[in-house]
Structures are given as C-alpha cells and as structure tokens.
Design an enzyme around this catalytic site. Structure first.
Site: not given
Length: 145
Positions: A11-12, A19, A24, A75, A78, A99, A101, A108
């Site tokens: 998502p996103n 964003r 990012y 990725n 969330a 995984e 990111h 964060r």
C-alpha cells in the site's frame, strides 16, 4: 527453476514521488520498476514488478510466485508491521523472500520497528532508498546460484 523474480509492492507505494519525498525521495514507482527490470536483465532475471493497495491481492501474488518464481523482493509497506496473513502466505511457499524498504524503518516511528514479514523472510534490506530493491536482486543472484 524459473529465473523470474517477483518484485511486490504494498500500500501507498504507488504514491512514490508525491508522498513524503524527504523520506522516500522524488522518484516514482515506475522509476524503481524500470531500474529493477534493467538490473534484473543484467543479472539474468526476468523481473515481474507489481503493486497493490490490497492485502488479499498481495497474498494471491505470493502464492503465484511460489509456483512461478525463483524469489520475491517484497516491500509490503505498512502491512509489514501489521499483517500476520502476509507472514503466513510467505511461510506457505518455498521460494525465498527478501523484505525490502526504501527508508530505514528502524530510524522512524517505533511502530515501524517491528516486522511481521521478517521472521518469514530470508533477509531484510532497508534504508538505501530505491537501491534497496537493487541490493535484493543482487542477493538473489547469490541465493539462486
């Protein structure tokens, strides 16, 4: 064995470039896709690059990759921090999952420090911007060889 690597995005991530560019970057998801495809080709992989904001679709793609791919760079956005269902989907397949990111999730908010995906994954790469994806593809070259 297939030489296809699925690169799955949650998502996103379709909002990259818009964003929070301070976190990012200014590049878009299409930019990441183009770079992954080019590097994948150099490494001898076909890259199947996908994005969805829907958890069930991501689960379906993980199952599909379990049948068709040599590995998954994932990725989960969330969902990384919340989805036992994605964890279980990864555990249900035998191909390796890395995984990925863009940001360093450990630098964060505290909620981002825990991953539901990591215990089911072969490894985790984070904090190198879009290059995190490229590092995962290079890792697959070693894992699959």
């Amino acid at each position: 064995m297939s030489k296809t690597i699925f690169v799955l995005n949650g998502p996103n991530l379709n909002m990259l470039g818009k964003r929070e560019p301070g976190i990012y970057g200014a590049g878009t998801l299409k930019d990441v896709e183009n770079r992954c495809i080019a590097v994948g080709k150099d490494l001898g992989f076909e890259v199947d690059f996908r994005q969805s904001n829907h958890e069930g679709i991501l689960i379906d793609w993980i199952h599909e990759a379990g049948e068709k791919a040599a590995g998954i760079a994932f990725n989960a956005g969330a969902y990384t921090h919340t989805s036992l269902a994605l964890h279980d989907a990864i555990k249900s397949i035998t191909v390796p999952v890395i995984e990925v990111h863009i940001s360093n999730v450990h630098a964060r908010e505290e909620i981002r420090h825990h991953s539901m995906i990591a215990p089911a994954a072969k490894g985790v790469i984070c904090g190198f911007g879009p290059t995190s994806y490229i590092l995962a593809l290079h890792a697959f070259k070693d894992i699959i060889s």
